[in-house]
Design a protein around this motif. Structure first.
Motif, short mmCIF file in Angstrom:
data_model
loop_
_atom_site.label_atom_id
_atom_site.label_comp_id
_atom_site.label_asym_id
_atom_site.label_seq_id
_atom_site.Cartn_x
_atom_site.Cartn_y
_atom_site.Cartn_z
N LEU A 84 -0.99 11.45 -5.92
CA LEU A 84 -1.20 10.17 -6.60
C LEU A 84 0.06 9.31 -6.52
CD1 LEU A 84 -3.12 11.31 -9.81
CD2 LEU A 84 -4.08 10.35 -7.72
N GLU A 85 1.23 9.95 -6.65
CA GLU A 85 2.50 9.19 -6.68
C GLU A 85 2.88 8.62 -5.32
OE1 GLU A 85 2.16 12.40 -7.68
OE2 GLU A 85 3.88 13.61 -7.02
N ASP A 86 2.10 8.93 -4.29
CA ASP A 86 2.37 8.35 -2.96
C ASP A 86 1.78 6.95 -2.83
OD1 ASP A 86 1.72 11.57 -1.40
OD2 ASP A 86 3.58 10.75 -2.22
N SER A 87 1.03 6.49 -3.83
CA SER A 87 0.48 5.14 -3.80
C SER A 87 1.64 4.14 -3.75
CB SER A 87 -0.36 4.87 -5.05
OG SER A 87 -1.52 5.68 -5.05
N ALA A 88 1.66 3.35 -2.70
CA ALA A 88 2.79 2.44 -2.46
C ALA A 88 2.47 1.62 -1.21
CB ALA A 88 4.08 3.23 -2.24
N VAL A 89 3.38 0.70 -0.91
CA VAL A 89 3.33 0.00 0.38
C VAL A 89 4.34 0.66 1.30
CG1 VAL A 89 3.73 -2.18 1.59
CG2 VAL A 89 2.63 -2.18 -0.66
N TYR A 90 3.91 1.00 2.49
CA TYR A 90 4.78 1.62 3.48
C TYR A 90 5.16 0.56 4.51
CZ TYR A 90 3.86 5.87 1.05
OH TYR A 90 3.79 6.82 0.06
N LEU A 91 6.45 0.25 4.52
CA LEU A 91 6.97 -0.81 5.36
C LEU A 91 7.71 -0.22 6.56
CD1 LEU A 91 8.47 -2.98 2.51
CD2 LEU A 91 6.58 -3.68 3.95
N CYS A 92 7.44 -0.77 7.71
CA CYS A 92 8.18 -0.42 8.91
C CYS A 92 9.10 -1.59 9.24
CB CYS A 92 7.22 -0.15 10.06
SG CYS A 92 8.03 0.27 11.62
N ALA A 93 10.29 -1.29 9.69
CA ALA A 93 11.23 -2.33 10.08
C ALA A 93 11.94 -1.89 11.36
CB ALA A 93 12.25 -2.59 8.97
N SER A 94 12.50 -2.86 12.07
CA SER A 94 13.28 -2.52 13.25
C SER A 94 14.50 -3.43 13.33
CB SER A 94 12.45 -2.64 14.53
OG SER A 94 12.09 -3.98 14.81
N SER A 95 15.51 -2.97 14.03
CA SER A 95 16.70 -3.78 14.28
C SER A 95 17.14 -3.53 15.72
CB SER A 95 17.82 -3.46 13.30
OG SER A 95 18.24 -2.11 13.43
N LEU A 96 17.88 -4.51 16.24
CA LEU A 96 18.26 -4.46 17.66
C LEU A 96 19.16 -3.27 17.95
CD1 LEU A 96 18.02 -5.95 20.35
CD2 LEU A 96 20.04 -7.27 19.72
N GLY A 97 20.19 -3.09 17.13
CA GLY A 97 21.13 -2.01 17.36
C GLY A 97 21.07 -0.97 16.27
N ASP A 98 22.15 -0.23 16.13
CA ASP A 98 22.18 0.86 15.17
C ASP A 98 23.18 0.62 14.05
OD1 ASP A 98 24.40 3.21 16.89
OD2 ASP A 98 24.47 1.04 16.63
N GLY A 109 3.43 -4.25 6.35
CA GLY A 109 3.22 -3.06 5.54
C GLY A 109 1.81 -2.53 5.51
N THR A 110 1.68 -1.29 5.11
CA THR A 110 0.38 -0.66 4.85
C THR A 110 0.33 -0.33 3.37
OG1 THR A 110 0.16 0.32 7.06
CG2 THR A 110 -1.11 1.32 5.27
N GLN A 111 -0.67 -0.88 2.68
CA GLN A 111 -0.81 -0.59 1.25
C GLN A 111 -1.69 0.63 1.08
OE1 GLN A 111 -1.57 -3.96 -1.33
NE2 GLN A 111 -2.63 -2.66 -2.80
N LEU A 112 -1.11 1.70 0.55
CA LEU A 112 -1.83 2.96 0.36
C LEU A 112 -2.19 3.15 -1.11
CD1 LEU A 112 -2.83 5.77 1.36
CD2 LEU A 112 -0.55 6.63 0.82
N SER A 113 -3.45 3.44 -1.35
CA SER A 113 -3.90 3.79 -2.70
C SER A 113 -4.45 5.21 -2.65
CB SER A 113 -5.00 2.84 -3.19
OG SER A 113 -4.50 1.52 -3.30
N VAL A 114 -3.88 6.08 -3.48
CA VAL A 114 -4.33 7.47 -3.55
C VAL A 114 -5.07 7.65 -4.88
CG1 VAL A 114 -3.67 9.89 -3.48
CG2 VAL A 114 -2.37 8.20 -2.17
N LEU A 115 -6.35 8.00 -4.80
CA LEU A 115 -7.18 8.10 -6.00
C LEU A 115 -7.37 9.55 -6.45
CD1 LEU A 115 -9.91 5.52 -4.93
CD2 LEU A 115 -7.80 5.11 -6.20
#
Lengths: 115, 112
Positions: A84-98, A109-115
């Motif tokens: 249940l506590e995994d309910s959240a928005v999962y955001l991916c990001a990228s950058s050119l270098g490190d 983002g992906t909005q996840l709802s765990v019921l």
């Protein structure tokens, strides 16, 4: 320039089920990040890749979360089994270098709802 | 735990007024970034200020950094309804490699 692509946009599952998220970073970006954002909070880094190697996964709950970035391009994040506590928005990001002094480009983002 | 903490947590102003948001952090940093997040969207980079800089401007944005107080502020002048969003500071800690850590954010509402 195309932005960071994520899918699906929304996902509803029941606890103990598994789920996978996909991310395609901006072309040519070496570093890819997965963040978890719980409602009302700031993003929390789960895992950071540079090309196809893991730079930091210290905050990834490895008993249930896994991520891979094959061929150093797109990436998948999996949760199995979900809680249940995994309910959240999962955001991916990228950058050119490190370097952390570079700006990050985020997907929607992906909005996840765990019921 | 989060490195940066924004203050206030929520701010409501009228269009045309200035909005000031503050960020405090705990350990020394290499640089500090500010991001904006519109509802249901990803974060968008606004500005980066390095630890040896004290002030930076970008359009209607003004960012200050006080490393002695471990704090930064973001000022949005002549606010518009379109500035309604959440604003986050993110720090690159000197002893944490390349990891960028976000604060909890300030939710700004600009009323037309």
């Amino acid at each position: 320039e195309a932005g960071v692509a994520q899918s699906p946009r929304y996902k509803i599952i029941e606890k103990r089920q598994s789920v996978a998220f996909w991310c395609n970073p901006i072309s040519g970006h070496a570093t890819l990040y997965w963040y978890q954002q719980i409602l009302g909070q700031g993003p929390k880094l789960l895992i950071q890749f540079q090309n196809n190697g893991v730079v930091d996964d210290s905050q990834l709950p490895k008993d249930r979360f896994s991520a891979e970035r094959l061929k150093g391009v797109d990436s998948t994040l999996k949760i199995q089994p979900a809680k249940l506590e995994d309910s959240a928005v999962y955001l991916c990001a990228s950058s050119l270098g490190d370097r952390a002094n570079e700006k990050l480009f985020f997907g929607s983002g992906t909005q996840l709802s765990v019921l | 735990s989060q490195q940066g903490e924004e203050d206030p947590q929520a701010l409501s102003i009228q269009e045309g007024e200035n909005a000031t948001m503050n960020c405090s952090y705990k350990t020394s940093i290499n640089n500090l970034q500010w991001y904006r997040q519109n509802s249901g969207r990803g974060l968008v980079h606004l500005i980066l200020i390095r630890s040896n800089e004290r002030e930076k401007h970008s359009g209607r944005l003004r960012v200050t950094l006080d490393t002695s107080k471990k704090s930064s502020s973001l000022l949005i002048t002549a606010s518009r309804a379109a500035d309604t969003a959440s604003y986050f500071c993110a720090t690159d800690q000197s002893n944490a490699g390349n990891m960028l850590t976000f604060g909890g954010g300030t939710r700004l509402m600009v009323k037309p």
